[in-house]
Design a protein around this motif. Structure first.
Motif, mmCIF file in Angstrom:
data_model
loop_
_atom_site.group_PDB
_atom_site.id
_atom_site.type_symbol
_atom_site.label_atom_id
_atom_site.label_comp_id
_atom_site.label_asym_id
_atom_site.label_seq_id
_atom_site.Cartn_x
_atom_site.Cartn_y
_atom_site.Cartn_z
ATOM 1 N N ARG A 3 0.851 -1.192 0.000
ATOM 2 C CA ARG A 3 0.000 0.000 0.000
ATOM 3 C C ARG A 3 0.884 1.238 0.000
ATOM 4 N NH1 ARG A 3 -2.161 -0.307 6.279
ATOM 5 N NH2 ARG A 3 -0.102 -0.093 7.217
ATOM 6 N N HIS A 4 0.285 2.342 -0.453
ATOM 7 C CA HIS A 4 1.021 3.602 -0.462
ATOM 8 C C HIS A 4 0.025 4.755 -0.426
ATOM 9 C CE1 HIS A 4 4.980 5.431 -0.941
ATOM 10 N NE2 HIS A 4 4.301 6.464 -1.416
ATOM 11 N N ALA A 5 0.365 5.768 0.352
ATOM 12 C CA ALA A 5 -0.448 6.983 0.440
ATOM 13 C C ALA A 5 0.339 8.142 -0.151
ATOM 14 C CB ALA A 5 -0.812 7.284 1.891
ATOM 15 N N MET A 23 -3.604 14.127 8.481
ATOM 16 C CA MET A 23 -3.765 12.880 7.733
ATOM 17 C C MET A 23 -2.552 11.974 7.953
ATOM 18 S SD MET A 23 -5.418 10.750 5.904
ATOM 19 C CE MET A 23 -6.821 11.521 5.130
ATOM 20 N N HIS A 24 -1.360 12.565 7.942
ATOM 21 C CA HIS A 24 -0.148 11.781 8.204
ATOM 22 C C HIS A 24 -0.218 11.138 9.586
ATOM 23 C CE1 HIS A 24 3.942 11.201 9.734
ATOM 24 N NE2 HIS A 24 4.191 10.767 8.511
ATOM 25 N N ASP A 25 -0.590 11.923 10.591
ATOM 26 C CA ASP A 25 -0.691 11.395 11.951
ATOM 27 C C ASP A 25 -1.725 10.277 12.036
ATOM 28 O OD1 ASP A 25 1.236 13.227 12.661
ATOM 29 O OD2 ASP A 25 -0.161 14.594 13.676
ATOM 30 N N PHE A 26 -2.846 10.439 11.336
ATOM 31 C CA PHE A 26 -3.880 9.404 11.320
ATOM 32 C C PHE A 26 -3.339 8.117 10.696
ATOM 33 C CE2 PHE A 26 -7.119 7.204 8.780
ATOM 34 C CZ PHE A 26 -7.916 6.714 9.806
ATOM 35 N N LEU A 27 -2.683 8.243 9.542
ATOM 36 C CA LEU A 27 -2.181 7.051 8.859
ATOM 37 C C LEU A 27 -1.157 6.287 9.693
ATOM 38 C CD1 LEU A 27 -1.771 8.378 5.203
ATOM 39 C CD2 LEU A 27 -3.501 6.760 6.051
ATOM 40 N N GLU A 39 5.723 4.080 3.325
ATOM 41 C CA GLU A 39 4.481 3.887 2.581
ATOM 42 C C GLU A 39 3.754 5.209 2.322
ATOM 43 O OE1 GLU A 39 2.929 -0.446 4.080
ATOM 44 O OE2 GLU A 39 2.657 1.234 5.483
ATOM 45 N N ILE A 40 4.365 6.312 2.701
ATOM 46 C CA ILE A 40 3.716 7.618 2.583
ATOM 47 C C ILE A 40 4.640 8.587 1.854
ATOM 48 C CG2 ILE A 40 2.708 9.562 3.847
ATOM 49 C CD1 ILE A 40 2.278 7.592 6.220
ATOM 50 N N THR A 41 4.097 9.234 0.822
ATOM 51 C CA THR A 41 4.810 10.294 0.109
ATOM 52 C C THR A 41 4.030 11.580 0.319
ATOM 53 O OG1 THR A 41 5.649 8.773 -1.563
ATOM 54 C CG2 THR A 41 5.620 11.115 -2.143
ATOM 55 N N ILE A 42 4.742 12.662 0.687
ATOM 56 C CA ILE A 42 4.077 13.937 0.951
ATOM 57 C C ILE A 42 4.625 15.006 0.016
ATOM 58 C CG2 ILE A 42 3.577 15.718 2.677
ATOM 59 C CD1 ILE A 42 4.031 13.604 4.844
ATOM 60 N N PHE A 43 3.698 15.697 -0.646
ATOM 61 C CA PHE A 43 4.010 16.882 -1.447
ATOM 62 C C PHE A 43 3.288 18.052 -0.777
ATOM 63 C CE2 PHE A 43 4.136 13.408 -4.632
ATOM 64 C CZ PHE A 43 5.423 13.572 -5.115
ATOM 65 N N PRO A 44 3.854 18.644 0.271
ATOM 66 C CA PRO A 44 3.130 19.653 1.045
ATOM 67 C C PRO A 44 2.917 20.972 0.308
ATOM 68 C CG PRO A 44 5.381 19.512 1.810
ATOM 69 C CD PRO A 44 5.197 18.416 0.804
ATOM 70 N N LEU A 68 -3.791 5.360 -1.697
ATOM 71 C CA LEU A 68 -4.622 6.447 -1.192
ATOM 72 C C LEU A 68 -4.042 7.751 -1.717
ATOM 73 C CD1 LEU A 68 -6.741 7.772 0.685
ATOM 74 C CD2 LEU A 68 -5.010 7.695 2.485
ATOM 75 N N LEU A 69 -4.858 8.512 -2.412
ATOM 76 C CA LEU A 69 -4.463 9.837 -2.889
ATOM 77 C C LEU A 69 -5.276 10.864 -2.114
ATOM 78 C CD1 LEU A 69 -2.940 11.702 -4.821
ATOM 79 C CD2 LEU A 69 -4.746 11.299 -6.504
ATOM 80 N N TYR A 70 -4.604 11.624 -1.273
ATOM 81 C CA TYR A 70 -5.241 12.661 -0.457
ATOM 82 C C TYR A 70 -4.856 14.008 -1.055
ATOM 83 C CZ TYR A 70 -6.382 15.473 3.682
ATOM 84 O OH TYR A 70 -6.896 16.414 4.539
ATOM 85 N N VAL A 71 -5.855 14.751 -1.510
ATOM 86 C CA VAL A 71 -5.647 16.034 -2.186
ATOM 87 C C VAL A 71 -6.238 17.129 -1.302
ATOM 88 C CG1 VAL A 71 -6.165 17.380 -4.241
ATOM 89 C CG2 VAL A 71 -5.773 14.913 -4.441
ATOM 90 N N CYS A 72 -5.378 17.983 -0.753
ATOM 91 C CA CYS A 72 -5.825 19.046 0.148
ATOM 92 C C CYS A 72 -5.557 20.401 -0.504
ATOM 93 C CB CYS A 72 -5.126 18.931 1.494
ATOM 94 S SG CYS A 72 -5.847 20.005 2.749
#
Length: 126
Positions: A3-5, A23-27, A39-44, A68-72
């Motif tokens: 998996r990857h977020a 979201m990072h803290d939740f994951l 498993e997590i990539t962040i583009f802040p 999981l793609l999270y778009v903020c």
């Protein structure tokens, strides 16, 4: 299961949206089965369409089973919008829809204007 977020934000350089941090803290919490940092990539501060496409294609090529793609964004995204803006970069929703059509991904749209300085997590800007 592999998996990857991918967490995509819209904060100015040197800042991160509070919702991206949330979201990072939740994951990485017990609530969501402790996702590992790898498993997590962040583009802040946004991501351009070619980079996002590259990352999604790479994950598919690696046979990642859950993405999981999270778009903020800084403002709400409506169903009628043809694109979203992340850090000044336009991402066409058709790219995201194509990704979703493959059945291996989930997309969450969110918005948040509150940002924190990267070097001072407790300092908040509105």
């Amino acid at each position: 299961m592999t998996r990857h977020a991918i967490l995509c934000g819209s904060a100015p350089d040197g800042f991160t949206q509070k919702k991206i941090n949330g979201m990072h803290d939740f994951l990485t919490s017990e609530t969501s089965d402790f996702w590992a940092e790898k498993e997590i990539t962040i583009f802040p501060n946004g991501v351009d369409e070619s980079m996002l496409s590259f990352v999604l294609e790479r994950l598919k090529a690696d046979k990642t089973e859950q993405i999981l793609l999270y778009v903020c964004t800084l403002s709400p995204v409506s169903d009628e919008d043809k694109s979203v803006w992340l850090g000044g970069d336009e991402i066409h929703k058709s790219l995201i829809e194509t990704f979703c059509a493959n059945g291996c991904g989930q997309v969450i749209y969110d918005c948040g204007r509150e940002v924190v300085r990267d070097d001072m997590p407790e300092a908040v800007l509105n």
